[in-house]
Design a protein around this motif. Structure first.
Motif, PDB file in Angstrom:
ATOM      1  N   VAL A   1      12.971  -8.114  65.876  1.00  0.00           N
ATOM      2  CA  VAL A   1      11.969  -7.693  64.897  1.00  0.00           C
ATOM      3  C   VAL A   1      11.106  -6.547  65.435  1.00  0.00           C
ATOM      4  O   VAL A   1      10.921  -5.528  64.773  1.00  0.00           O
ATOM      5  N   THR A   2      10.596  -6.711  66.656  1.00  0.00           N
ATOM      6  CA  THR A   2       9.595  -5.752  67.144  1.00  0.00           C
ATOM      7  C   THR A   2      10.196  -4.446  67.661  1.00  0.00           C
ATOM      8  O   THR A   2       9.512  -3.434  67.703  1.00  0.00           O
TER       9      THR A   2
ATOM     10  N   ASP B   1      12.247 -13.549  58.330  1.00  0.00           N
ATOM     11  CA  ASP B   1      11.229 -14.382  57.693  1.00  0.00           C
ATOM     12  C   ASP B   1      10.642 -15.410  58.656  1.00  0.00           C
ATOM     13  O   ASP B   1       9.463 -15.732  58.574  1.00  0.00           O
TER      14      ASP B   1
ATOM     15  N   ARG C   1      15.941 -14.972  56.089  1.00  0.00           N
ATOM     16  CA  ARG C   1      16.534 -14.671  57.398  1.00  0.00           C
ATOM     17  C   ARG C   1      15.741 -15.369  58.508  1.00  0.00           C
ATOM     18  O   ARG C   1      14.559 -15.110  58.692  1.00  0.00           O
TER      19      ARG C   1
ATOM     20  N   GLY D   1      13.956  -3.415  64.637  1.00  0.00           N
ATOM     21  CA  GLY D   1      13.703  -3.146  63.217  1.00  0.00           C
ATOM     22  C   GLY D   1      14.240  -4.159  62.230  1.00  0.00           C
ATOM     23  O   GLY D   1      14.273  -3.889  61.024  1.00  0.00           O
ATOM     24  N   ALA D   2      14.638  -5.343  62.703  1.00  0.00           N
ATOM     25  CA  ALA D   2      15.123  -6.364  61.761  1.00  0.00           C
ATOM     26  C   ALA D   2      13.947  -6.930  60.963  1.00  0.00           C
ATOM     27  O   ALA D   2      12.847  -7.059  61.488  1.00  0.00           O
ATOM     28  N   GLU D   3      14.193  -7.234  59.703  1.00  0.00           N
ATOM     29  CA  GLU D   3      13.159  -7.872  58.886  1.00  0.00           C
ATOM     30  C   GLU D   3      13.504  -9.345  58.762  1.00  0.00           C
ATOM     31  O   GLU D   3      14.426  -9.719  58.043  1.00  0.00           O
TER      32      GLU D   3
ATOM     33  N   TYR E   1       2.495  -7.653  64.628  1.00  0.00           N
ATOM     34  CA  TYR E   1       3.605  -8.427  64.077  1.00  0.00           C
ATOM     35  C   TYR E   1       3.266  -9.897  63.801  1.00  0.00           C
ATOM     36  O   TYR E   1       3.839 -10.513  62.909  1.00  0.00           O
TER      37      TYR E   1
ATOM     38  N   ILE F   1       3.024  -3.096  63.612  1.00  0.00           N
ATOM     39  CA  ILE F   1       4.136  -2.820  62.701  1.00  0.00           C
ATOM     40  C   ILE F   1       4.054  -1.343  62.337  1.00  0.00           C
ATOM     41  O   ILE F   1       2.997  -0.874  61.887  1.00  0.00           O
TER      42      ILE F   1
ATOM     43  N   ASN G   1       5.517  -8.859  58.580  1.00  0.00           N
ATOM     44  CA  ASN G   1       6.321  -8.046  57.659  1.00  0.00           C
ATOM     45  C   ASN G   1       7.510  -8.831  57.093  1.00  0.00           C
ATOM     46  O   ASN G   1       8.498  -8.244  56.637  1.00  0.00           O
ATOM     47  N   ALA G   2       7.396 -10.169  57.126  1.00  0.00           N
ATOM     48  CA  ALA G   2       8.489 -10.999  56.582  1.00  0.00           C
ATOM     49  C   ALA G   2       8.679 -10.687  55.101  1.00  0.00           C
ATOM     50  O   ALA G   2       7.698 -10.638  54.351  1.00  0.00           O
ATOM     51  N   PRO G   3       9.928 -10.506  54.670  1.00  0.00           N
ATOM     52  CA  PRO G   3      10.167 -10.197  53.250  1.00  0.00           C
ATOM     53  C   PRO G   3       9.794 -11.353  52.316  1.00  0.00           C
ATOM     54  O   PRO G   3       9.411 -11.127  51.184  1.00  0.00           O
TER      55      PRO G   3
END
Lengths: 204, 353
Positions: free
Chosen positions: B76-77, B84, B35, B80-82, B110, B103, B302-304
């Motif tokens: 993201v911050t 990359d 993403r 809540g989106a994760e 982050y 996070i 916190n990137a997957p």
């Protein structure tokens, strides 16, 4: 021989579990779509008047229904949808109304906010044709607090339960940043009269 | 007969199970999803990059999502989106919005690094139908834009980086050409006014919470600005050169001292900033300092898929990536630079100057 009897039984059990799982997912989805919401919107007037309306109280107010849609800053078009909600002007009237020397700030629960001047509250926006994306004149247009889109309550991603929208008689779009999601506060503010002279000063 | 019934029952159950399981699987799932959330002005090259990256990485599905730069990071911050990879049009937003934000549920922030990988120029875009299109050039542009019958457009400085950068360019133009009235003549009046104040060679442009232009046209985004230039509703618009080129618009290149492509503006002023009197985001102080247009990129902690994210950034800077950016008229910064090179993933550290 024993295995021949066990395999169907195991498959039956797995099948039953899957069916129940699917039913649970369906029930959850259905539950999410129910139009029952615990949500309040705080209204603040220019003179400090304050009133809190629940989602149900907002839905009980006289509503306006029309066509509305928007495009994102990346050019992604959403709608036009059949949209229903309460005109922002009607909500402002609950706390003293709004006049041409005032503006309305709307706040979302995620910390996002947007300001609308009196012309915008009265429906003056640039509108665009969804097919050509060319600026296109519009008929009646209203700024509303929407709670239904194409006959359904809003999903979370669409701003559940209340979202700002522009709606009118024509199937046109406006810029997406005006369609603020998850509204929980609406405030009428006075525009500083001293600032309103319309000049640029360059001090050197 | 009993055996046949057993097999029939088994078949029914098996078919039901397969359908039920299919119903539980999210639609559209295919392989690993990378993403990428990026500034709107990067949409065209990033869409091309995604296609080329997927070709070189079978099984990877690159999801590209464009927003205004502040909103890119907020996804993201705050929402809540994760993601990359995050890429924004103003690199200073990354430390401002990510370095001191923890996070949830961890002791980590982050991000703690960014790379400057691309730049741009602010230009004046127009079409052959724009008034005085056959007369305008890079020496008389401010005289043409000052004419009362010429309609000038900018992006809303409260919403879009090219909007507040257009105000900076107009103010710098006044200093560059030695003409104090350029800002007012080009932009016209606003009610309430946009004011410019000076102290010790430092200029502050103050934008009120309500913007009602009496001459200029203010649009919320570059997309709307392009539409109004193409339709002839406005004659000229300040926008990024890459966007003007991607949409086939003519454009006037401005002198490097005022187009914000480098720090050449420092020859004109000790400092310049735009202060917005409307706080659109609770978490962002709306003061924007004049800096060269520098696109920043980072990988949230916190990137997957952090390793794949590194590969994606390396791909941007590869020969293939450079060609895509060149074809899309989006200037890259080669070699890229970093604010904290020691904190970069080792595979990226080798790439920075």
């Amino acid at each position: 021989m024993k295995m021949r009897r066990i395999i169907p039984i195991v498959l039956v059990i797995v099948g039953i579990l899957c069916v129940f799982g699917a039913m649970a997912v369906y029930a959850l989805e259905r539950g999410n779509n129910q139009d029952r919401v615990e949500w309040n919107v705080t209204l603040v007037g220019a003179g400090g008047e304050q009133k809190t309306l629940s989602y149900d109280e907002i839905k009980a107010m006289p509503s306006y229904e029309g066509w509305g849609g928007f495009f994102s800053t990346a050019g992604v078009v959403s709608g036009p949808f059949k949209v229903k909600g309460v005109p922002l002007e009607s909500l402002c009237e609950q706390v003293g109304g709004v006049n041409p020397s005032q503006a309305v700030l709307v706040y979302a629960v995620d910390g996002y906010s947007m300001v609308f001047d009196y012309d915008q509250i009265s429906g003056k926006f640039d509108t665009y044709d969804p097919q050509t994306m060319k600026p296109t004149p519009h008929g009646e247009l209203k700024l509303i607090l929407m709670y239904r889109e194409d006959g359904k309550p809003l999903s979370h991603d669409d701003g559940k339960p209340l979202r700002i929208a522009t709606v009118g008689t024509d199937k046109l779009l406006i810029e997406g940043h005006f369609w603020v999601k998850w509204i929980n506060k609406i405030e009428v503010i006075n525009i500083n009269e001293a600032k309103a002279s319309g000049t640029i000063t360059v001090a050197s | 007969m009993k055996a046949k019934l057993e097999y029939l029952l088994t078949l029914i159950v098996a078919v039901t199970a397969i359908f039920s399981l299919t119903a539980c699987i999210p639609q559209g799932q295919k392989g690993t999803e990378l993403r990428v959330i990026n500034a709107d002005s990067l949409m065209v090259p990033f869409q091309e990059l995604a296609k080329a990256f997927e070709t070189e990485h079978p099984g990877v599905d690159v999801q590209i999502e464009g927003h205004g730069s502040i909103q890119v990071i907020r996804q993201v911050t705050e929402l809540g989106a994760e993601a990359d990879v995050l890429a924004v049009a103003d690199c200073s937003l990354i430390p401002m919005m990510m370095y001191d934000v923890q996070i949830p549920g961890t002791s980590e922030n982050y991000a703690d690094w960014y790379m400057i990988f691309a730049t741009n120029h602010l230009v004046i875009a127009y079409t052959s139908q724009s008034k005085y299109a056959d007369q305008i050039d890079n020496t008389n542009w401010y005289k043409i834009l000052s004419m009362p019958d010429v309609k000038v457009g900018i992006s809303d400085p409260r919403l879009d980086s090219s909007g507040y950068r257009a105000l900076m360019t107009c103010e710098l133009a006044g200093l560059y050409y030695g003409n104090d009235s350029i800002f007012q003549n080009v932009m016209g009046s606003f009610s309430p006014p946009i004011t410019v104040s000076e102290g010790n060679g430092t200029y502050t442009i103050k934008v009120p919470e309500i913007i009602k232009p009496l001459k200029a046209a203010v649009q919320g985004s570059a997309i709307a600005l392009i539409a109004t230039v193409q339709s002839g509703d406005i004659d000229y618009a300040f926008m990024y050169q890459s966007i003007a080129e991607q949409h086939g618009l003519r454009f006037i290149q401005l002198p490097p001292e005022i187009d914000l492509s480098s720090d050449a503006y420092k020859e004109l002023t000790a400092g310049l900033s735009v202060k917005i009197e409307f706080q659109r985001f609770a978490s962002v102080t709306p003061v924007f300092e004049c800096q060269p247009i520098s696109y920043g990129i980072t990988i949230p902690k916190n990137a997957p898929h952090p390793e794949l994210a590194v590969d994606f950034i390396k791909f941007i800077l590869s020969d293939t990536g450079q060609k895509i950016f060149q074809d899309c008229r989006q200037p890259l910064v080669i070699p890229p630079s970093a604010d904290e090179p020691s904190r970069l993933p080792s595979a990226l550290r080798l790439l920075v100057e």
